[in-house]
Motif scaffolding. Structure first.
Motif, PDB file in Angstrom:
ATOM      1  N   GLY A 115       0.714  -1.199  -0.008  1.00 11.46           N
ATOM      2  CA  GLY A 115       0.150  -0.088  -0.134  1.00 11.46           C
ATOM      3  C   GLY A 115       0.843   1.288  -0.043  1.00 11.46           C
ATOM      4  N   GLN A 116       2.218   1.147  -0.098  1.00  9.10           N
ATOM      5  CA  GLN A 116       3.027   2.276  -0.106  1.00  9.10           C
ATOM      6  C   GLN A 116       3.633   2.484  -1.426  1.00  9.10           C
ATOM      7  OE1 GLN A 116       5.392   1.510   3.415  1.00  9.10           O
ATOM      8  NE2 GLN A 116       3.963   3.095   4.692  1.00  9.10           N
ATOM      9  N   GLN A 117       4.411   3.525  -1.721  1.00 11.67           N
ATOM     10  CA  GLN A 117       5.235   3.890  -2.782  1.00 11.67           C
ATOM     11  C   GLN A 117       6.524   4.926  -2.611  1.00 11.67           C
ATOM     12  OE1 GLN A 117       2.623   6.586  -5.301  1.00 11.67           O
ATOM     13  NE2 GLN A 117       1.610   7.375  -3.400  1.00 11.67           N
ATOM     14  N   ASN A 118       7.175   4.852  -3.563  1.00  6.09           N
ATOM     15  CA  ASN A 118       8.354   5.615  -3.469  1.00  6.09           C
ATOM     16  C   ASN A 118       9.006   6.226  -4.901  1.00  6.09           C
ATOM     17  OD1 ASN A 118      10.276   7.532  -2.171  1.00  6.09           O
ATOM     18  ND2 ASN A 118      10.960   5.970  -0.892  1.00  6.09           N
ATOM     19  N   PHE A 119       9.690   7.043  -5.022  1.00  3.67           N
ATOM     20  CA  PHE A 119      10.329   7.406  -6.276  1.00  3.67           C
ATOM     21  C   PHE A 119      11.853   7.665  -6.104  1.00  3.67           C
ATOM     22  CE2 PHE A 119      12.327  10.998  -8.631  1.00  3.67           C
ATOM     23  CZ  PHE A 119      11.932  10.744  -9.837  1.00  3.67           C
ATOM     24  N   LYS A 120      12.674   7.196  -7.003  1.00  2.00           N
ATOM     25  CA  LYS A 120      14.006   7.218  -7.159  1.00  2.00           C
ATOM     26  C   LYS A 120      14.568   7.810  -8.292  1.00  2.00           C
ATOM     27  CE  LYS A 120      15.587   2.722  -8.029  1.00  2.00           C
ATOM     28  NZ  LYS A 120      16.377   2.939  -9.116  1.00  2.00           N
ATOM     29  N   TYR A 121      15.683   8.303  -8.141  1.00  3.16           N
ATOM     30  CA  TYR A 121      16.651   8.703  -9.207  1.00  3.16           C
ATOM     31  C   TYR A 121      18.092   8.144  -8.913  1.00  3.16           C
ATOM     32  CZ  TYR A 121      19.148  10.907 -12.988  1.00  3.16           C
ATOM     33  OH  TYR A 121      20.093  11.493 -14.262  1.00  3.16           O
ATOM     34  N   ASP A 122      18.873   7.293  -9.636  1.00  3.08           N
ATOM     35  CA  ASP A 122      19.996   6.584  -9.097  1.00  3.08           C
ATOM     36  C   ASP A 122      21.074   6.610 -10.268  1.00  3.08           C
ATOM     37  OD1 ASP A 122      21.705   5.476  -7.465  1.00  3.08           O
ATOM     38  OD2 ASP A 122      20.960   3.197  -7.612  1.00  3.08           O
ATOM     39  N   PRO A 123      21.699   7.749 -10.655  1.00  6.61           N
ATOM     40  CA  PRO A 123      22.271   7.865 -11.870  1.00  6.61           C
ATOM     41  C   PRO A 123      23.700   7.323 -11.541  1.00  6.61           C
ATOM     42  CG  PRO A 123      22.199  10.043 -10.733  1.00  6.61           C
ATOM     43  CD  PRO A 123      20.922   9.037 -10.108  1.00  6.61           C
ATOM     44  N   ASN A 124      24.146   7.004 -10.268  1.00  3.49           N
ATOM     45  CA  ASN A 124      25.394   6.717  -9.714  1.00  3.49           C
ATOM     46  C   ASN A 124      25.408   5.184  -9.066  1.00  3.49           C
ATOM     47  OD1 ASN A 124      26.513   9.169 -10.619  1.00  3.49           O
ATOM     48  ND2 ASN A 124      25.826  10.075  -8.966  1.00  3.49           N
ATOM     49  N   ARG A 125      24.153   4.884  -9.240  1.00  2.00           N
ATOM     50  CA  ARG A 125      24.094   3.259  -8.758  1.00  2.00           C
ATOM     51  C   ARG A 125      24.486   3.093  -7.482  1.00  2.00           C
ATOM     52  NH1 ARG A 125      27.296   1.139 -14.184  1.00  2.00           N
ATOM     53  NH2 ARG A 125      25.637   1.791 -15.718  1.00  2.00           N
ATOM     54  N   GLU A 126      23.800   3.781  -6.640  1.00  2.00           N
ATOM     55  CA  GLU A 126      24.115   4.010  -5.214  1.00  2.00           C
ATOM     56  C   GLU A 126      23.087   3.314  -4.355  1.00  2.00           C
ATOM     57  OE1 GLU A 126      25.627   7.992  -3.881  1.00  2.00           O
ATOM     58  OE2 GLU A 126      24.504   8.601  -5.588  1.00  2.00           O
ATOM     59  N   PHE A 127      21.999   2.765  -4.796  1.00  2.00           N
ATOM     60  CA  PHE A 127      20.884   2.160  -4.184  1.00  2.00           C
ATOM     61  C   PHE A 127      20.754   0.638  -4.352  1.00  2.00           C
ATOM     62  CE2 PHE A 127      18.715   6.340  -4.650  1.00  2.00           C
ATOM     63  CZ  PHE A 127      18.925   6.774  -3.391  1.00  2.00           C
ATOM     64  N   SER A 128      20.543  -0.242  -3.556  1.00  2.00           N
ATOM     65  CA  SER A 128      20.320  -1.638  -3.767  1.00  2.00           C
ATOM     66  C   SER A 128      18.956  -1.917  -2.749  1.00  2.00           C
ATOM     67  CB  SER A 128      21.427  -2.602  -2.962  1.00  2.00           C
ATOM     68  OG  SER A 128      21.764  -2.103  -1.601  1.00  2.00           O
ATOM     69  N   HIS A 129      18.231  -2.787  -3.183  1.00  2.00           N
ATOM     70  CA  HIS A 129      16.728  -3.303  -2.567  1.00  2.00           C
ATOM     71  C   HIS A 129      16.888  -4.614  -2.166  1.00  2.00           C
ATOM     72  CE1 HIS A 129      15.905   0.623  -4.771  1.00  2.00           C
ATOM     73  NE2 HIS A 129      16.350  -0.013  -5.797  1.00  2.00           N
ATOM     74  N   TRP A 130      16.608  -4.738  -0.772  1.00  2.00           N
ATOM     75  CA  TRP A 130      16.514  -6.023  -0.081  1.00  2.00           C
ATOM     76  C   TRP A 130      15.186  -6.651   0.125  1.00  2.00           C
ATOM     77  CZ3 TRP A 130      21.391  -7.742   1.807  1.00  2.00           C
ATOM     78  CH2 TRP A 130      22.613  -6.642   1.615  1.00  2.00           C
ATOM     79  N   GLY A 131      14.759  -7.773  -0.303  1.00  2.00           N
ATOM     80  CA  GLY A 131      13.563  -8.337  -0.142  1.00  2.00           C
ATOM     81  C   GLY A 131      13.955  -9.829   0.523  1.00  2.00           C
ATOM     82  N   ASP A 132      12.875 -10.184   1.118  1.00  2.00           N
ATOM     83  CA  ASP A 132      12.836 -11.510   2.093  1.00  2.00           C
ATOM     84  C   ASP A 132      12.495 -12.631   1.067  1.00  2.00           C
ATOM     85  OD1 ASP A 132      14.450 -10.315   4.061  1.00  2.00           O
ATOM     86  OD2 ASP A 132      12.667  -9.819   5.248  1.00  2.00           O
TER      87      ASP A 132
END
Length: 338
Positions: A115-132
């Motif tokens: 039920g939630q949302q977010n926005f991102k711009y990651d031109p330098n590839r700094e984010f990672s996303h962790w799922g269980d």
């Protein structure tokens, strides 16, 4: 793909995308089985029985719509190590599931849940996303061309100027905390996924839907009213509001009172009203009325029901009261619907 700290790292661009060449109808996105990408790097051909993960990709002129449904067989870490994904702005809406976004070098991440949302711009590839593992996911993700994204931002909003400047400077962007998916967005999402048109008409309608959804998202994430962000709602309280919405959607023709709903969900009446309005931007009974009027429109337009029949089905004893509510919602009398 590699294994780090009991998580399977998957490079996002390695997940195949539908080539737009030869596909004039955007609804002809492919349903891709990506189960093997989530298999253990030590046992790539071995998956738990009954496990399935699928992607559906739709290409539009300036955006890609990706729907992911399924479960991860193992804990996963989604990263961008190569490819063009980092050059796009990204909008993510969680219809189900839970994931944590981490910034390189930081110990605390941003959690996004059902039920939630977010926005991102990651031109330098700094984010990672962790799922269980063993968590059901239903995720809607938009990848949007930055120039097109900037072109539809409202010029009279301060947050729009800030986003534009940060994109032009190739600075990372992400919402400090997720926003809740609004009722308006849910309606447009349904229009997007159920678009009945084909060809160029479908491209225009679907891309317009993407723009609407993203603008609502940006407004919720980045506007700052009088220098203060709206108060955050605890995850448990959000779950209550979401459960109430699902309950009302399935039972909108029943008679409801605030007291009975409060008893059903074990929450004080005032708090229940506050939670629903805070999460969805409308009151409980306004939402019920909207559902009834939309159903009435289908009854009259598609099922060819008389106005008096539709009024009776919706529980109105006086057809004139029904006609007044219908006109307030749609701007026309029900008798004028063809």
């Amino acid at each position: 793909m590699s294994s780090v700290h009991n998580y399977i790292a998957v490079n996002n661009p390695d997940i195949p995308l539908l080539s737009p060449e030869g596909h004039s109808d955007p609804r002809m996105g492919v349903l891709t089985d990506v189960s093997s990408l989530m298999a253990s790097s030590f046992n790539p051909n071995e998956l738990p029985s009954g496990y399935e993960a699928r992607l559906h990709d739709i290409y539009l002129p300036n955006a890609t719509v990706r729907t992911y449904r399924g479960k991860f067989a193992y804990n996963v870490r989604l990263v961008t190590e190569s490819g063009a994904n980092s050059e796009q702005v990204g909008s993510c809406l969680f219809l189900d599931g839970r994931m944590t976004t981490m910034l390189n070098g930081k110990s605390k991440g941003i959690v996004i849940s059902k039920g939630q949302q977010n926005f991102k711009y990651d031109p330098n590839r700094e984010f990672s996303h962790w799922g269980d593992a063993d968590t059901s996911y239903h995720i809607l993700h938009f990848s949007i061309d930055p120039k097109y994204f900037i072109s539809f931002l409202p010029q009279d909003e301060p947050w729009a100027d800030d986003l534009t400047n940060r994109i032009l400077r190739s600075e990372r962007i992400i919402g400090d905390s997720p926003a809740y998916i609004s009722l308006q967005q849910h309606k447009v999402i349904q229009n997007l996924l159920d678009c009945p048109m084909s060809g160029k008409m479908a491209q225009i309608l679907m891309e317009t839907s993407v723009v609407q959804i993203v603008l609502w998202q940006l407004h919720a994430l980045f506007r700052d009213t009088e220098g203060r962000r709206p108060a955050r709602i605890a995850q448990h309280d959000h779950d209550v509001a979401n459960a109430l919405k699902e309950y009302l959607t399935a039972n909108f023709l029943d008679d409801h009172s605030l007291a009975s709903l409060a008893r059903h969900f074990g929450v004080n009446s005032n708090k229940l009203m506050f939670l629903f309005k805070s999460v969805f931007g409308t009151s409980i009974f306004e939402y019920i009325s909207d559902l009834k009027m939309e159903y009435a429109m289908r009854l009259i337009r598609e099922d060819q029901k008389f106005v008096t029949e539709a009024a009776r089905i919706l529980g109105y004893k006086n057809p004139h009261h029904f006609s007044a509510a219908f006109k307030k919602k749609f701007g026309i009398c029900p008798s004028a619907v063809k």
